[in-house]
Design an enzyme around this catalytic site. Structure first.
Site, PDB file in Angstrom:
ATOM      1  N   ASP A   1     -10.326  -7.423   7.728  1.00 32.38           N
ATOM      2  CA  ASP A   1      -9.736  -6.094   7.895  1.00 32.38           C
ATOM      3  C   ASP A   1     -10.783  -4.998   8.020  1.00 32.38           C
ATOM      4  OD1 ASP A   1      -7.433  -7.524   7.493  1.00 32.38           O
ATOM      5  OD2 ASP A   1      -6.933  -6.620   5.567  1.00 32.38           O
TER       6      ASP A   1
ATOM      7  N   ASP B   1     -22.257   1.469  -3.987  1.00 27.96           N
ATOM      8  CA  ASP B   1     -21.359   0.773  -4.902  1.00 27.96           C
ATOM      9  C   ASP B   1     -21.923  -0.630  -5.146  1.00 27.96           C
ATOM     10  OD1 ASP B   1     -18.749  -0.300  -6.076  1.00 27.96           O
ATOM     11  OD2 ASP B   1     -18.105   1.705  -5.485  1.00 27.96           O
TER      12      ASP B   1
ATOM     13  N   TYR C   1     -21.345  17.850 -10.778  1.00 25.44           N
ATOM     14  CA  TYR C   1     -22.371  18.678 -10.148  1.00 25.44           C
ATOM     15  C   TYR C   1     -21.740  19.678  -9.183  1.00 25.44           C
ATOM     16  CZ  TYR C   1     -26.294  15.822 -11.847  1.00 25.44           C
ATOM     17  OH  TYR C   1     -27.213  15.194 -12.635  1.00 25.44           O
TER      18      TYR C   1
ATOM     19  N   GLN D   1       0.839  -1.197   0.000  1.00 25.72           N
ATOM     20  CA  GLN D   1       0.000   0.000   0.000  1.00 25.72           C
ATOM     21  C   GLN D   1       0.879   1.254   0.000  1.00 25.72           C
ATOM     22  OE1 GLN D   1      -2.669  -1.280   3.428  1.00 25.72           O
ATOM     23  NE2 GLN D   1      -4.223  -0.586   1.956  1.00 25.72           N
TER      24      GLN D   1
ATOM     25  N   VAL E   1     -19.975  19.093  -5.311  1.00 27.65           N
ATOM     26  CA  VAL E   1     -19.343  17.785  -5.149  1.00 27.65           C
ATOM     27  C   VAL E   1     -17.827  17.948  -5.241  1.00 27.65           C
ATOM     28  CG1 VAL E   1     -19.088  15.475  -6.152  1.00 27.65           C
ATOM     29  CG2 VAL E   1     -21.334  16.588  -6.118  1.00 27.65           C
TER      30      VAL E   1
ATOM     31  N   ALA F   1     -19.585  13.847 -10.226  1.00 25.84           N
ATOM     32  CA  ALA F   1     -18.461  14.728  -9.898  1.00 25.84           C
ATOM     33  C   ALA F   1     -18.634  16.123 -10.491  1.00 25.84           C
ATOM     34  CB  ALA F   1     -17.151  14.110 -10.389  1.00 25.84           C
TER      35      ALA F   1
ATOM     36  N   HIS G   1     -15.516  -4.475  -6.120  1.00 19.96           N
ATOM     37  CA  HIS G   1     -15.274  -3.042  -6.265  1.00 19.96           C
ATOM     38  C   HIS G   1     -15.643  -2.279  -4.989  1.00 19.96           C
ATOM     39  CE1 HIS G   1     -15.752   1.106  -7.855  1.00 19.96           C
ATOM     40  NE2 HIS G   1     -14.802   0.745  -8.696  1.00 19.96           N
TER      41      HIS G   1
ATOM     42  N   SER H   1     -11.509   5.808  -9.085  1.00 22.41           N
ATOM     43  CA  SER H   1     -12.271   5.181  -8.000  1.00 22.41           C
ATOM     44  C   SER H   1     -11.451   5.166  -6.717  1.00 22.41           C
ATOM     45  CB  SER H   1     -12.628   3.728  -8.357  1.00 22.41           C
ATOM     46  OG  SER H   1     -13.671   3.635  -9.254  1.00 22.41           O
TER      47      SER H   1
ATOM     48  N   ASN I   1     -12.408   7.856 -15.887  1.00 24.44           N
ATOM     49  CA  ASN I   1     -11.157   7.275 -16.372  1.00 24.44           C
ATOM     50  C   ASN I   1     -11.098   7.262 -17.893  1.00 24.44           C
ATOM     51  OD1 ASN I   1     -10.443   6.690 -13.727  1.00 24.44           O
ATOM     52  ND2 ASN I   1     -11.205   4.597 -13.822  1.00 24.44           N
TER      53      ASN I   1
END
Length: 376
Positions: A67, A59, A198, A33, A201, A196, A93, A248, A185
């Site tokens: 985790d 989603d 609008y 990570q 946001v 996004a 996802h 994402s 993307n």
């Protein structure tokens, strides 16, 4: 798009297919990570870990995972025929996005770690897989998040403009909820998608390991901030892990950052949380806001610790008897109060209009004056 499409398809942002656990499984994923060290997450989490903040994730659902188990709430299943509590995921996802936001890992500092590991995840299943779903389901998910007093809604999806979706976004903003969404993307999207795009946001783009704009990240005048979006490891199905690339993942990182801020400063209205994210961002590209990086790369530590001047709209334009803004996750107040103004960092000048406020969208164009910069 010139007209509203009531049946516009909702297209979750692409991410790599679920992978088996990294070479050493649970022990290795934390090392993979890279975004955690890049963002100096360990120092930020010494300041705050997101406790008390609910982040809604509309989603593909969020599957139980070792985790995530301690902070996964019961949610809802909005898809046709769905009767579950949101804790079911066929594609990984949604589970991946939830892990980026709030995975707490396992004993011994192993397993995936989220940006805000003590925040709570509200799973809202709005699609079965990465390839299906619709805007009305997403709107219904946002409406549900409002009823559950979520403080943040993290949307790692793009859609066409939709009347119900727009109204749901507006209702969430009026309820003092921060909406964070990915811009889309390449090559599938060529401009910033909805929600996004609008007003109000937080529109999130992506960077790569070198801090440059990720090749996959859409550009445009709506972008507010960017975050890591390449090779992002997180939770997946059956206790495994996944690696994703796309805005994402960057969106979920910014949602986690917002959870840290809302936990440390629970009295701040959503627009001030957004202001902290943009005002403390590390500038990239041309000086000031630009169409690739927005105001810059989020800075977790600065967003939590910097002395950020308030937007100051109230002193300029608010009616003398305006009610104070509600706290994070609180309910909507007086329609003329500061809490109901669509005055996030993505919006511009607040003007007095009778006894209410009118909002003039600042929808960003190259050359706009940047917000006040923070010395650090």
């Amino acid at each position: 798009m010139a007209c509203l499409n009531l049946t516009a398809a909702l297209l979750p942002l692409p991410a790599a297919a679920p992978n088996p656990p990294a070479p050493e499984g649970t022990k290795q994923v934390r090392q993979d990570q890279w975004h955690l060290s890049y963002l100096n997450t360990s120092q930020a989490q010494r300041v705050n870990r997101g406790k008390g903040v609910i982040v809604a994730v509309p989603d593909t659902g969020v599957a139980p995972h070792p985790d995530l188990n301690e902070n996964l709430l019961g949610g809802t299943d909005i898809i046709a025929g769905g009767k579950g509590n949101g804790q079911h995921d066929q594609s990984s996802h949604g589970t991946g996005m939830a892990g980026i936001i709030a995975a707490h890992g396992q004993r011994g500092n192993v397993g995936a770690l989220g940006i805000a590991p003590e925040a709570s995840i509200l799973p809202i299943r709005t699609s079965r897989t990465d390839e299906d779903g619709d805007s009305d389901n997403l709107a219904a998910g946002i409406e549900y998040a409002i009823t559950q007093r979520a403080a943040i809604v993290s949307i790692s999806s793009v859609a066409g403009p939709n009347i119900r979706l727009q109204r749901a976004i507006e209702a969430a903003i009026q309820a003092n909820i921060l909406i964070v969404a990915g811009v889309g993307n390449k090559p599938r999207e060529t401009f910033v998608g909805f929600p996004a795009a609008y007003p109000g946001v937080i529109a999130v783009g992506g960077i790569d390991r070198d801090g440059n704009r990720a090749a996959i990240s859409v550009t445009g005048p709506e972008i507010d901030v960017v975050a890591p979006a390449v090779d992002i490891y997180s939770t997946s199905l059956d206790g495994k892990y996944r690696k994703g690339t796309g805005t994402s993942d960057a969106t979920a990182i910014v949602a986690g950052a917002a959870a840290l801020i809302r936990s440390k400063y629970p009295y701040l209205p959503a627009r001030e949380v957004a202001h902290r994210l943009t005002a403390t961002a590390i500038d990239k590209g041309p000086p000031g806001r630009d169409d690739e990086y927005g105001y810059g790369v989020i800075d977790l530590v600065a967003a939590l610790t910097a002395d950020v001047p308030p937007l100051g709209f109230e002193s300029v334009s608010a009616p003398a008897d305006a009610d104070p803004s509600t706290a994070a996750g609180g309910q909507q107040g007086d329609g003329d109060s500061g809490a109901t103004a669509r005055g996030l960092a993505t919006l511009g000048v607040i003007l007095a209009a009778g006894v209410g406020w009118a909002v003039v969208a600042r929808r960003r164009r190259r050359g706009d004056d940047p917000p006040p910069r923070i010395s650090r």
